[in-house]
Write a protein that holds these residues in place. Structure first.
Motif, PDB file in Angstrom:
ATOM      1  N   ASN A   2       5.324   9.342  67.278  1.00 45.07           N
ATOM      2  CA  ASN A   2       5.415   8.506  66.082  1.00 45.07           C
ATOM      3  C   ASN A   2       6.810   8.521  65.484  1.00 45.07           C
ATOM      4  OD1 ASN A   2       5.339  11.153  65.039  1.00 45.07           O
ATOM      5  ND2 ASN A   2       4.537  10.383  63.103  1.00 45.07           N
ATOM      6  N   HIS A   3       7.721   9.302  66.102  1.00 45.00           N
ATOM      7  CA  HIS A   3       9.072   9.353  65.534  1.00 45.00           C
ATOM      8  C   HIS A   3      10.098   9.482  66.643  1.00 45.00           C
ATOM      9  CE1 HIS A   3       7.604  13.518  65.828  1.00 45.00           C
ATOM     10  NE2 HIS A   3       8.841  13.809  66.129  1.00 45.00           N
ATOM     11  N   MET A  32      10.585  11.733  51.023  1.00 41.34           N
ATOM     12  CA  MET A  32       9.182  11.648  51.441  1.00 41.34           C
ATOM     13  C   MET A  32       8.337  12.388  50.399  1.00 41.34           C
ATOM     14  SD  MET A  32       7.544  13.166  54.977  1.00 41.34           S
ATOM     15  CE  MET A  32       7.760  11.789  56.100  1.00 41.34           C
ATOM     16  N   GLY A  34       3.972  11.982  49.455  1.00 44.58           N
ATOM     17  CA  GLY A  34       2.701  12.213  50.141  1.00 44.58           C
ATOM     18  C   GLY A  34       2.735  11.794  51.603  1.00 44.58           C
ATOM     19  N   ALA A  35       3.597  10.836  51.916  1.00 44.30           N
ATOM     20  CA  ALA A  35       3.842  10.343  53.289  1.00 44.30           C
ATOM     21  C   ALA A  35       2.775   9.384  53.807  1.00 44.30           C
ATOM     22  CB  ALA A  35       4.031  11.498  54.280  1.00 44.30           C
ATOM     23  N   THR A  36       1.789   9.010  52.989  1.00 40.54           N
ATOM     24  CA  THR A  36       0.723   8.157  53.505  1.00 40.54           C
ATOM     25  C   THR A  36       1.213   6.760  53.880  1.00 40.54           C
ATOM     26  OG1 THR A  36       0.097   7.613  51.236  1.00 40.54           O
ATOM     27  CG2 THR A  36      -1.185   9.324  52.327  1.00 40.54           C
ATOM     28  N   LEU A  39       3.896   7.318  57.137  1.00 41.38           N
ATOM     29  CA  LEU A  39       3.298   7.618  58.440  1.00 41.38           C
ATOM     30  C   LEU A  39       2.586   6.417  59.058  1.00 41.38           C
ATOM     31  CD1 LEU A  39       4.172  10.576  58.173  1.00 41.38           C
ATOM     32  CD2 LEU A  39       2.042  11.141  59.338  1.00 41.38           C
ATOM     33  N   ARG A  40       2.473   5.337  58.288  1.00 43.08           N
ATOM     34  CA  ARG A  40       1.930   4.107  58.877  1.00 43.08           C
ATOM     35  C   ARG A  40       3.012   3.304  59.584  1.00 43.08           C
ATOM     36  NH1 ARG A  40      -1.099   3.515  53.548  1.00 43.08           N
ATOM     37  NH2 ARG A  40      -3.302   3.744  54.063  1.00 43.08           N
ATOM     38  N   LEU A  43       2.779   2.123  63.173  1.00 44.37           N
ATOM     39  CA  LEU A  43       1.824   1.034  63.426  1.00 44.37           C
ATOM     40  C   LEU A  43       2.502  -0.326  63.326  1.00 44.37           C
ATOM     41  CD1 LEU A  43      -1.439   1.907  61.471  1.00 44.37           C
ATOM     42  CD2 LEU A  43      -1.096   1.956  63.931  1.00 44.37           C
ATOM     43  N   LEU A  48       9.325   6.538  62.962  1.00 41.98           N
ATOM     44  CA  LEU A  48      10.084   7.246  61.933  1.00 41.98           C
ATOM     45  C   LEU A  48      11.438   7.643  62.522  1.00 41.98           C
ATOM     46  CD1 LEU A  48       7.217   9.581  60.657  1.00 41.98           C
ATOM     47  CD2 LEU A  48       7.964   7.403  59.691  1.00 41.98           C
ATOM     48  N   VAL A 107      -7.337   9.623  50.949  1.00 42.46           N
ATOM     49  CA  VAL A 107      -5.966   9.144  50.738  1.00 42.46           C
ATOM     50  C   VAL A 107      -5.518   9.494  49.315  1.00 42.46           C
ATOM     51  CG1 VAL A 107      -4.494   7.079  50.571  1.00 42.46           C
ATOM     52  CG2 VAL A 107      -6.085   7.324  52.480  1.00 42.46           C
ATOM     53  N   ALA A 192      -9.933  -6.457  54.552  1.00 46.82           N
ATOM     54  CA  ALA A 192      -8.603  -6.007  54.116  1.00 46.82           C
ATOM     55  C   ALA A 192      -8.496  -4.488  54.087  1.00 46.82           C
ATOM     56  CB  ALA A 192      -8.294  -6.581  52.741  1.00 46.82           C
ATOM     57  N   GLY A 193      -9.531  -3.796  54.558  1.00 49.71           N
ATOM     58  CA  GLY A 193      -9.485  -2.333  54.545  1.00 49.71           C
ATOM     59  C   GLY A 193      -9.354  -1.826  53.118  1.00 49.71           C
ATOM     60  N   ASP A 194      -8.446  -0.903  52.915  1.00 50.13           N
ATOM     61  CA  ASP A 194      -8.298  -0.308  51.584  1.00 50.13           C
ATOM     62  C   ASP A 194      -7.322  -1.058  50.698  1.00 50.13           C
ATOM     63  OD1 ASP A 194     -10.084   1.736  51.960  1.00 50.13           O
ATOM     64  OD2 ASP A 194      -8.578   3.088  52.795  1.00 50.13           O
ATOM     65  N   TYR A 195      -6.691  -2.109  51.216  1.00 52.54           N
ATOM     66  CA  TYR A 195      -5.697  -2.802  50.410  1.00 52.54           C
ATOM     67  C   TYR A 195      -6.355  -3.894  49.566  1.00 52.54           C
ATOM     68  CZ  TYR A 195      -2.543  -0.781  53.913  1.00 52.54           C
ATOM     69  OH  TYR A 195      -1.876   0.079  54.737  1.00 52.54           O
TER      70      TYR A 195
END
Lengths: 288, 167
Positions: A2-3, A32, A34-36, A39-40, A43, A48, A107, A192-195
């Motif tokens: 991821n980085h 940085m 909480g990084a939530t 870390l997306r 995607l 990173l 989250v 929309a998931g959580d958004y």
């Protein structure tokens, strides 16, 4: 992976240590919390690649302190903390509601208020409209000291601030909020998931004749950046806090928003639901 | 730089980069496969674990953030083959189907009941409370109702046990 190989991580143990670390790393440094959100990034095909300086271990940034003048919220306070601790502070109702209902519990346990303010590409951050409605000030720390910005100014300049800085605290003025009632409404959609596809936060005070003395309406997720609905605010001042009348006027004024297209919802839909969502926020404010 | 953490009660050290999502460390280095990598966006809850007693999505948590922390995965819940109350309730109500989401569901519920117990000492939630606690855990098999019923039976069990102890 991821980085990238170039990415690095440093966990600062104090605000001074964080500033030193940011200075040493120069232009590639990134704060940085909480990084939530960060870390997306993989995607979105963005591995990173920065030199990350984590604030997550700095205890002083995880406190909510209520003084005679202010509610001072450390930038690493999580949504869960906000939701719990602000329950005892009705003057912060909009922020409490925003924090209680954002994303999901796992989250909320990690995501921070500072992260919400600094995630430039995240248009659906729940806390930002709530902070705008409450007239928050943002305190930014650098080696030169601390500087305080009105939240709207901060949002406008946050990308131009020098690299070696971070959001230290968010300040809410108790005397201004003492006569204010506030609320927050969001519209989630299963796809929309959580958004949330639209967010409205409102804070209003009324005079002895029950006429609106002052009102702040902040709208999020409709456009790329959250913003105040000043035309509607100006129309409402001096009038009774009439939910139906304001919702009707909001329909007239909704075209002042452009809307943004995304996989979660089309632009027209976000604008279309906005007046109804405002009505919900106002109804909750009146009933509270 | 090695990163030390307490994992399911044991002190462990990871050699992954601190930017690695915790879920990958759990699965690839420590072979704890309970937490699943599904959405990697914090939406589905399949990777939920507990860090210092709080439920978190391990796909969005960099390893560096859990240095020195107490991490618990679903593998820690059953002791000596005896299932915890939440696990038992899921079995008794036949709420488990494919199992993809279940470790996350169970971890969210364990954190929820722990928190209820800490904050008001009388963990008897309403159905809406359980649903709110599970709003970040997506199941594509069951339709949720049996899971919620099973979760509510956990609190009934705790209360029955408490009443028995008091009488």
């Amino acid at each position: 992976m991821n980085h990238s190989e170039q990415a690095s991580y440093y966990s600062a143990h104090s605000t001074e240590d964080a500033l030193d670390a940011l200075h040493e790393r120069g232009a590639n440094a990134q704060v940085m919390a909480g990084a939530t959100w960060l870390l997306r990034e993989p995607l979105r095909a963005q591995p990173l690649s920065r030199d990350y300086v984590s604030l997550s271990r700095i205890e002083g940034l995880k406190q909510i302190v209520v003084t005679d003048e202010h509610v001072r919220i450390g930038s690493c306070v999580t949504h869960t903390q906000l939701a719990r601790q602000l329950r005892a502070l009705p003057i912060c109702r909009a922020l409490e509601l925003a924090a209680s209902n954002s994303a999901n519990p796992a989250v909320r346990n990690v995501a921070t208020v500072g992260g919400n303010l600094c995630a430039v590409k995240f248009p659906a951050a729940d806390l930002v409209p709530a902070l705008m409605a409450l007239g928050a000030q943002v305190q930014v720390r650098s080696r030169d000291g601390v500087e305080t910005f009105d939240i709207e100014h901060f949002l406008a300049i946050r990308e131009q601030l020098p690299p070696a800085h971070f959001v230290d605290q968010i300040l809410l003025d108790k005397s201004t909020l003492a006569s204010t009632h506030s609320s927050h409404a969001r519209l989630p959609l299963r796809k929309a998931g959580d958004y949330p596809v639209a967010i409205v936060s409102v804070a209003a005070s009324v005079d002895r004749q029950s006429l609106i003395r002052d009102i702040r309406i902040a709208v999020g997720s409709i456009e790329a950046l959250p913003r105040r609905w000043t035309a509607l605010e100006n129309w409402a001042r001096g009038k009774p806090l009439d939910v139906l009348a304001m919702t009707e006027k909001a329909r007239d004024y909704a075209s002042q928003f452009q809307g943004r297209d995304s996989v979660e919802a089309p632009a027209w839909y976000r604008v279309k639901v906005l007046p109804t969502l405002l009505g919900r926020a106002l109804a909750a404010l009146v009933s509270h | 730089m090695p990163i030390a953490l307490t994992l399911n009660g044991e002190e462990r050290v990871s050699n992954h980069s601190p930017l690695t999502p915790l879920v990958d460390v759990l699965r690839d280095e420590f072979f704890l496969k309970g937490a699943k990598t599904v959405c990697r966006e914090g939406f589905c809850g399949s990777c939920t674990v507990m860090v210092d007693g709080r439920a978190v999505v391990s796909c969005l948590l960099p390893l560096g953030h859990v240095e020195g922390a107490d991490v618990e995965t679903v593998e820690s819940l059953a002791s000596d083959g005896v299932l915890c109350a939440v696990q038992k309730a899921m079995v008794e109500h036949d709420a488990v189907q494919c199992g993809m989401c279940f470790p996350g569901m169970v971890m969210s519920l364990v954190a929820f009941f722990d928190d209820l117990h800490k904050t008001n000492g009388a963990p008897k939630p309403a159905s809406a409370d359980v649903k709110a606690a599970l709003c970040g855990n997506i199941c594509r098999c069951t339709g949720y109702e049996r899971i919620v019923t099973a979760a509510l039976s956990v609190s009934d069990g705790i209360h029955a046990q408490r009443n028995e102890e008091q009488s």
